[in-house]
Design a protein around this motif. Sequence first.
Motif, mmCIF file in Angstrom:
data_model
loop_
_atom_site.group_PDB
_atom_site.id
_atom_site.type_symbol
_atom_site.label_atom_id
_atom_site.label_comp_id
_atom_site.label_asym_id
_atom_site.label_seq_id
_atom_site.Cartn_x
_atom_site.Cartn_y
_atom_site.Cartn_z
ATOM 1 N N GLU A 1 0.829 -1.252 -0.177
ATOM 2 C CA GLU A 1 0.066 -0.066 -0.053
ATOM 3 C C GLU A 1 0.837 1.228 -0.080
ATOM 4 O O GLU A 1 0.544 2.447 -0.764
ATOM 5 C CB GLU A 1 -1.075 -0.060 1.070
ATOM 6 N N LEU A 2 1.951 1.222 0.638
ATOM 7 C CA LEU A 2 2.723 2.424 0.813
ATOM 8 C C LEU A 2 3.338 2.685 -0.880
ATOM 9 O O LEU A 2 3.495 3.623 -1.128
ATOM 10 C CB LEU A 2 3.778 2.277 1.815
ATOM 11 N N LYS A 3 3.907 1.504 -1.384
ATOM 12 C CA LYS A 3 4.420 1.437 -2.565
ATOM 13 C C LYS A 3 3.387 2.142 -3.803
ATOM 14 O O LYS A 3 3.478 2.763 -4.412
ATOM 15 C CB LYS A 3 4.774 0.228 -3.266
ATOM 16 N N ARG A 4 2.020 1.819 -3.427
ATOM 17 C CA ARG A 4 0.749 1.999 -4.306
ATOM 18 C C ARG A 4 0.624 3.580 -4.159
ATOM 19 O O ARG A 4 0.444 4.392 -4.969
ATOM 20 C CB ARG A 4 -0.413 1.330 -3.870
ATOM 21 N N GLN A 5 0.665 3.993 -2.969
ATOM 22 C CA GLN A 5 0.589 5.431 -2.431
ATOM 23 C C GLN A 5 1.713 6.393 -3.205
ATOM 24 O O GLN A 5 1.642 7.535 -3.702
ATOM 25 C CB GLN A 5 0.491 5.866 -0.888
#
Length: 57
Positions: A13-17
């Motif tokens: 999720e951090l990578k996606r954001q």
Amino acid sequence: MLEEKLKEAIVEELKRQGAVKADDQTDEKQGSKVRVEGEIDLDDLAMVVAGAMAGGP
């Protein structure tokens, strides 16, 4: 294990954001630690964690 699934979900999720706001955030995973610079949408992160705990993708 649930713990590993949660860690993976958080990092993804951090990578996606970070991809959405590429100039705002960098994430760097080193072992069991992650370095993040920039804003994080906690609502989206919470949904991902809740989904991982419930057995979602």
